[in-house]
Design an enzyme around this catalytic site. Structure first.
Site, mmCIF file in Angstrom:
data_model
loop_
_atom_site.group_PDB
_atom_site.id
_atom_site.type_symbol
_atom_site.label_atom_id
_atom_site.label_comp_id
_atom_site.label_asym_id
_atom_site.label_seq_id
_atom_site.Cartn_x
_atom_site.Cartn_y
_atom_site.Cartn_z
ATOM 1 N N ALA A 64 -77.232 -55.043 -13.136
ATOM 2 C CA ALA A 64 -76.972 -53.822 -13.919
ATOM 3 C C ALA A 64 -75.777 -54.033 -14.854
ATOM 4 O O ALA A 64 -74.805 -54.703 -14.487
ATOM 5 C CB ALA A 64 -76.706 -52.656 -12.966
ATOM 6 N N PRO A 65 -75.867 -53.465 -16.099
ATOM 7 C CA PRO A 65 -76.936 -52.637 -16.671
ATOM 8 C C PRO A 65 -78.025 -53.421 -17.391
ATOM 9 O O PRO A 65 -78.826 -52.823 -18.095
ATOM 10 C CB PRO A 65 -76.176 -51.750 -17.644
ATOM 11 C CG PRO A 65 -75.060 -52.604 -18.121
ATOM 12 C CD PRO A 65 -74.679 -53.478 -16.964
ATOM 13 N N ASP A 81 -73.079 -62.450 -10.925
ATOM 14 C CA ASP A 81 -71.916 -61.804 -11.545
ATOM 15 C C ASP A 81 -71.398 -60.798 -10.522
ATOM 16 O O ASP A 81 -71.761 -59.624 -10.536
ATOM 17 C CB ASP A 81 -72.316 -61.138 -12.856
ATOM 18 C CG ASP A 81 -71.126 -60.582 -13.608
ATOM 19 O OD1 ASP A 81 -70.001 -61.050 -13.348
ATOM 20 O OD2 ASP A 81 -71.297 -59.668 -14.421
ATOM 21 N N CYS A 141 -65.130 -60.713 -13.463
ATOM 22 C CA CYS A 141 -64.244 -60.215 -14.516
ATOM 23 C C CYS A 141 -62.853 -59.978 -13.944
ATOM 24 O O CYS A 141 -62.184 -59.002 -14.289
ATOM 25 C CB CYS A 141 -64.798 -58.938 -15.138
ATOM 26 S SG CYS A 141 -65.109 -57.613 -13.953
#
Length: 696
Positions: free
Chosen positions: A360-361, A426, A483
């Site tokens: 997502a997204p 991720d 991140c």
């Protein structure tokens, strides 16, 4: 070009010549001046050409019979060097031609129609360096005689040197001011620190103190205050940075450990948002066509860099970038520049099976599908079902047809499906690399949040490795990205995966980025950690990001020994019914329970069948049931259901004697043993129940 002067005007008082009179020069200076004059006519000619004035070719020189030239034929001919006695006012006449630079002489002749007055000759002789036109311009501007002798490029260079000297002087004065301030710098005491904690401090003073403390730490031995250690300065710097930039002390300490030298640059970069970037969808358009369409709508953009062929940076726009017809048609995707990097490192190929565990997204998933050209199969998974709807929406808009969207917990995905060629993870993180997008991270994160994220990431990366197929002919790669810039969420997780699974680090293939940490404080990681890449806001103008690429070389766990092949008997037993194994386990548990009971042979279980004297080994206890007593009907029913009686059809086994004929070793049923008393008469040594026996 010179100006025409009124001949009938009588000069009075000090004129232009007196104001522009030069200092006396020696022979060496004159020689240098003559050399300069010999080099300048070409540049002056070029300058005249730039202004668009026509340049007439010099007339041919006629030779006398003696081989010499007449002075009247030297009009427009440049002669170098000029003699020292040339240029006196008395020797110049109207009929004597002037020897000037070729281009300027021709231009002045055309302007003045071949006649020059005395003042023009003086100006040309005095201002031979600049020519008539440049001399008048310099005179009008009021420049000095030294500046008139210089070319424009030399004047610019001179001004540049003056400006540089002025900047150096100002910098030196500022440095001296800072040194004077730091020499008298005194750290605040404990009471002042407590007072500042309750009162809003002046940010200007805090900023100046930050600079002063950093200046002291740059050369601590020479600039430190007596009785203060480095830890005192570092602690004061941390408090001031937390006050000025609104961070909590935990996160500020982590950032200072990561960036001890350029901590202020990192904090300043986190205060400025990153530029907006978009990614062109190659399934529907090209970047060049997309850029032209957006520019026509009033969008100011540029390519993001040489490292990406699909990225564009948007500086400003007259229309909403997220509502243009091109966006709604799926020609581009609003996506951060750092989000391109994990997909570029994964490098998916056509006709492969690829898994995006936390999709997502859907920005990275659509990029993967574009690189695969809608071939193969793409599985986009996210644990949040509501966010999975955004994946479906974006994939439909971008024109992706080879995708499957799911909403499973990624930690359990290997039990559902495995054998992928490439896996992208991720992982969810603390978000310390995107503080510019979410300023709440400054004060909301603590040690527990970092450890919680690290534990979750370790579970996810093991699941991602298990989903990957090491025997894939084209793949077998796992890309891990976050991140975050914390070491606990990046290098620690990769080092844990290297120990727990059969994987190795490989180059990411990204053309830029800082290397990962091999040594960080007291921690030591795998030497191959240099192949990982880190991206920072203050160096790459991207969000803080971490990317690592792993290759799985075996589907077995590290240290797993190869088990020997079982024999036929063992193999047949293994294929038997599972009930046999369960019965054996129950029997083992029953034996263990029996071994825990006290070894009392007089006590029998409720459902155990009675044993014959022969089964008891021929021994008979004193407390056994008398032979004259009959067995109960419940016991008879249990005997009938015993496996031995069931096998013989309810008949007693041959090993036992008939009930009517007892064995010779036993007494007759009607005559009890003399050693035992009758059942109805209690022993004389025992009293009635409830009364204790007398002593003696």
């Amino acid at each position: 070009m010179g100006r025409k002067r009124q001949l009938d005007r009588v000069p009075s008082g000090p004129g232009r010549k007196s104001r522009r009179q030069k200092d006396p020069e020696f022979e060496s200076a004159k020689d240098k001046k003559a050399e300069k004059k010999a080099k300048r006519p070409k540049l002056d000619g070029l300058k005249k050409k730039k202004k668009g004035k026509p340049k007439a070719a010099p007339p041919p020189v006629a030779l006398d019979s003696e081989g010499s030239t007449d002075e009247s034929d030297l009009v427009g001919v440049a002669v170098y060097p000029l003699p020292d006695d040339f240029g006196d006012d008395e020797e110049v006449s109207d009929t004597t031609p002037q020897v000037v630079d070729g281009a300027q002489g021709d231009a002045s002749d055309e302007k003045n129609e071949g006649s020059d007055d005395e003042e023009d000759g003086d100006e040309e002789s005095d201002d031979g360096d600049e020519g008539g036109d440049q001399g008048m311009e310099s005179y009008d501007e009021g420049d000095s005689s030294d500046e008139e002798e210089l070319l424009p490029i030399e004047k610019a260079a001179k001004k540049g040197r003056k400006k540089e000297e002025e900047d150096n002087r100002l910098a030196e004065e500022e440095l001296q001011t800072n040194i004077a301030a730091t020499e008298t710098l005194v750290l605040p005491s404990g009471q002042e620190v407590e007072k500042d904690a309750h009162i809003a401090s002046d940010l200007t003073l805090v900023q100046q103190r930050i600079r002063d403390v950093q200046f002291v730490l740059a050369d601590f031995k020479a600039r430190k205050q007596e009785g203060k250690g480095r830890s005192d300065y570092v602690q004061q710097l941390r408090r001031d940075l937390c006050t000025y930039y609104s961070y909590n002390e935990f996160l500020m300490e982590k950032l200072m450990d990561l960036f001890p030298q350029d901590i202020t640059d990192v904090l300043e970069a986190n205060e400025v948002p990153r530029p907006m970037t978009i990614r062109a969808n190659t399934l529907k358009t090209r970047r060049r066509d997309l850029a032209q369409a957006l520019i026509s709508r009033g969008v100011n953009l540029d390519p993001i860099g040489k490292w990406s062929k699909v990225g564009l940076v948007v500086y400003d726009s007259q229309v909403p970038v997220g509502a243009t017809p091109e966006y709604l048609a799926g020609h581009y995707m609003l996506q951060g520049g750092s989000s391109f990097l994990p997909v570029m490192a994964l490098a998916p190929q056509e006709k492969e099976r690829v898994l995006d565990m936390c999709a997502a997204p859907g920005g990275k998933s659509s990029y993967i599908a574009a690189l695969m050209k809608n071939s193969g199969s793409l599985f986009a998974n996210d644990a949040n079902a509501d966010r999975a709807k955004a994946i479906v929406s974006n994939l439909h808009r971008m024109g992706v047809h080879n995708s499957v969207v799911s909403a499973y917990d990624a930690r359990t995905f290997p039990k559902i499906m495995h054998g992928f060629d490439r896996v992208l993870l991720d992982a969810p993180c603390s978000g310390t690399g995107v503080i510019a997008k979410d300023p709440a991270v400054k004060t909301s994160k603590d040690e527990k949040d970092i450890q919680r994220c690290s534990h979750l990431q370790k579970e996810l990366i093991l699941a991602a490795i298990d989903c990957c197929n090491a025997n894939s002919p084209t793949g077998g790669y796992v890309v891990y990205s976050t991140c975050s810039i914390m070491v606990e969420e990046n290098e620690w997780v990769i080092d844990y995966a290297l120990k727990m699974r059969s994987v190795r680090l490989v180059p990411t293939g990204l053309p830029f980025g800082n290397e990962g940490f091999v040594n960080f404080k007291q921690h030591r990681f795998h030497p191959a950690m240099k192949m990982t890449r880190r991206f920072y806001p203050h160096t790459h103008n991207l969000d803080g990001f971490f990317v690592a690429k792993l290759q799985k070389f075996s589907n077995k766990m590290p240290g797993e020994e190869q088990k020997p092949k079982p024999d036929k008997e063992t193999n047949g037993q293994a294929k038997g019914d599972k009930s046999t194994d369960k019965a054996a386990d129950k029997g083992q548990k029953r034996k263990n329970a029996d071994s825990k009971e006290p070894n009392n042979t007089n006590k029998k279980r409720k459902f155990d069948p009675p044993q014959t004297p022969k089964q008891q080994g021929g021994k008979k206890n004193k407390t056994d049931t008398p032979q004259g007593e009959k067995s109960s009907p419940k016991l008879k029913g249990i005997l009938k259901k015993s496996p031995q009686n069931a096998a013989s059809g309810g008949k007693p086994s041959p090993t036992t004697k008939k009930r009517g004929k007892p064995s010779p070793t036993t007494k007759k049923r009607g005559k009890p043993s003399p050693t035992t008393k009758k059942r109805g008469k209690p022993s004389p040594n025992m009293k009635k129940k409830g009364k204790p026996a007398k002593k003696g």
